[in-house]
Design a protein around this motif. Structure first.
Motif, short mmCIF file in Angstrom:
data_model
loop_
_atom_site.label_atom_id
_atom_site.label_comp_id
_atom_site.label_asym_id
_atom_site.label_seq_id
_atom_site.Cartn_x
_atom_site.Cartn_y
_atom_site.Cartn_z
N GLY A 39 12.21 7.26 -5.11
CA GLY A 39 13.18 6.39 -4.46
C GLY A 39 12.86 4.92 -4.62
O GLY A 39 13.62 4.07 -4.17
N LEU A 40 11.73 4.59 -5.25
CA LEU A 40 11.36 3.20 -5.46
C LEU A 40 12.04 2.68 -6.72
O LEU A 40 12.08 3.37 -7.75
CB LEU A 40 9.84 3.06 -5.59
N TRP A 87 0.83 -1.21 0.00
CA TRP A 87 0.00 0.00 0.00
C TRP A 87 0.87 1.26 0.00
O TRP A 87 0.60 2.21 -0.73
CB TRP A 87 -0.90 -0.01 1.23
N LEU A 88 1.92 1.27 0.82
CA LEU A 88 2.79 2.43 0.89
C LEU A 88 3.52 2.65 -0.44
O LEU A 88 3.66 3.79 -0.90
CB LEU A 88 3.80 2.26 2.02
N SER A 99 3.97 5.98 -5.32
CA SER A 99 4.13 6.01 -6.77
C SER A 99 2.94 6.60 -7.50
O SER A 99 3.01 6.85 -8.70
CB SER A 99 4.38 4.59 -7.30
N THR A 100 1.81 6.84 -6.78
CA THR A 100 0.61 7.33 -7.43
C THR A 100 0.66 8.84 -7.60
O THR A 100 0.83 9.57 -6.64
CB THR A 100 -0.65 6.96 -6.62
N GLY A 101 0.50 9.29 -8.83
CA GLY A 101 0.43 10.71 -9.11
C GLY A 101 1.72 11.46 -8.87
O GLY A 101 1.70 12.68 -8.69
N GLN A 102 2.86 10.75 -8.85
CA GLN A 102 4.13 11.41 -8.61
C GLN A 102 4.87 11.61 -9.93
O GLN A 102 5.00 10.68 -10.73
CB GLN A 102 5.01 10.56 -7.66
N LEU A 111 8.08 -0.98 -8.65
CA LEU A 111 6.94 -0.40 -9.36
C LEU A 111 6.30 -1.42 -10.30
O LEU A 111 5.07 -1.46 -10.42
CB LEU A 111 7.39 0.84 -10.14
N ARG A 112 7.12 -2.21 -10.95
CA ARG A 112 6.56 -3.24 -11.84
C ARG A 112 5.78 -4.29 -11.06
O ARG A 112 4.86 -4.92 -11.59
CB ARG A 112 7.68 -3.91 -12.64
N LEU A 113 6.14 -4.50 -9.79
CA LEU A 113 5.41 -5.46 -8.96
C LEU A 113 4.13 -4.86 -8.41
O LEU A 113 3.10 -5.54 -8.33
CB LEU A 113 6.31 -5.92 -7.80
N VAL A 114 4.17 -3.58 -8.02
CA VAL A 114 3.04 -2.97 -7.34
C VAL A 114 1.94 -2.55 -8.30
O VAL A 114 0.75 -2.77 -8.05
CB VAL A 114 3.52 -1.76 -6.50
#
Length: 306
Positions: free
Chosen positions: A258-259, A244-245, A250-253, A264-267
């Motif tokens: 730093g990820l 969730w974090l 990563s949403t709307g950024q 990101l490909r997993l989430v």
């Protein structure tokens, strides 16, 4: 520290004596977790004792009549009484009973946390611009479901576990009943929140809002369920919060968060699941059900499916 988990039922029932009882008493004085379990076992033992005490003892004439029937030569002209009712009838009624009884065995903080998350998400979605409502619900309802699944299906503090293990209901059925009850309650709460939000903000489509949060709910709940059952509830809770974090960061950024790209490909596919992700989630749940009764008793022996 060695916890006398296997001795707590006998200790609570008063069957443990001598040095064993003294050792458990000393341990409970310094271990709040075991003390909580001991109180729960004591409450269970008290309830069983009070219930059996209200049952009237059978008349001595019953034993005399049974002995007489066993020693008397049977009369060939008199038919032997038989039980003619089918055993195992009304399976739907029995399944419904197992399902509803799980409600009393799931601790109230599980329901309170899920309700607070969904209600909070609905309020934020109502206050935010309409275009962000789906995104807010997609972040809150799946998290509520994942945490509720971990708290209900992977609980480490379940005093009726030994009683449930002694009943004819298979452990997988109990586990399935809990998962079904939690997800049904969470999805229903999410639907009610969506309908209320749609009524307060005309122009927002209810179908689009439901799709936004129901999609990620499936893989996130499946992941939490598998980790909580096969390992421990804290693993399911930690993983759900971490995913969730990562999604929240990563949403709307537009700036770097730093990820790593691998994270990101997993989430991202978890929040926009396609057929492959949904099929994988179903396979994870099915595999968990197959493996849960085969786990060694020595690992996390307090889980409900042992």
């Amino acid at each position: 520290m060695t916890h006398p988990t296997h001795q707590l039922p006998a200790y609570a029932a008063g069957h443990l004596t001598g040095d064993d009882a003294a050792a458990v008493t000393a341990h409970l004085a310094g271990c709040p977790a075991c003390a909580t379990q001991a109180r729960a076992w004591h409450a269970t033992a008290t309830a069983v004792h009070d219930t059996t005490a209200r049952v009237a003892p059978p008349s001595p004439d019953i034993l005399t009549a049974i002995r007489r029937r066993l020693t008397t030569t049977p009369d060939a002209t008199r038919p032997v009484p038989t039980y003619r009712r089918d055993i195992g009838t009304r399976p739907l009624h029995r399944a419904l009973g197992i399902l509803t009884r799980q409600r009393t065995l799931i601790r109230w903080p599980v329901w309170a946390l899920a309700a607070a998350l969904i209600a909070g998400g609905a309020i934020l979605a109502a206050l935010a611009p309409t275009r962000h409502a789906a995104q807010i619900l997609a972040m809150t309802v799946p998290l509520a479901a994942a945490l509720a699944v971990a708290g209900a299906c992977g609980t480490d503090n379940d005093p009726p576990a030994e009683l449930a293990a002694a009943l004819p209901t298979p452990p997988r059925v109990v586990l399935l009943a809990r998962l079904t009850l939690v997800l049904t309650a969470t999805v229903t709460a999410g639907l009610l929140a969506t309908l209320a939000l749609t009524a307060l903000t005309p122009g927002g489509g209810a179908a689009g809002l439901v799709t936004a949060w129901f999609g990620p709910l499936v893989p996130l709940s499946a992941t939490s369920f598998a980790l909580s059952v096969l390992y421990r509830p804290s693993a399911g809770v930690t993983t759900a919060l971490a995913l969730w974090l990562a999604r929240a960061l990563s949403t709307g950024q537009t700036a770097p968060t730093g990820l790593s790209p691998a994270v990101l490909r997993l989430v991202d596919p978890l929040w926009t699941p396609g057929p492959a992700v949904l099929t994988a989630a179903a396979a994870v749940v099915a595999t968990t059900f197959l493996l849960s009764p085969r786990l060694p008793r020595s690992r996390h022996a307090r889980h409900i499916w042992r």
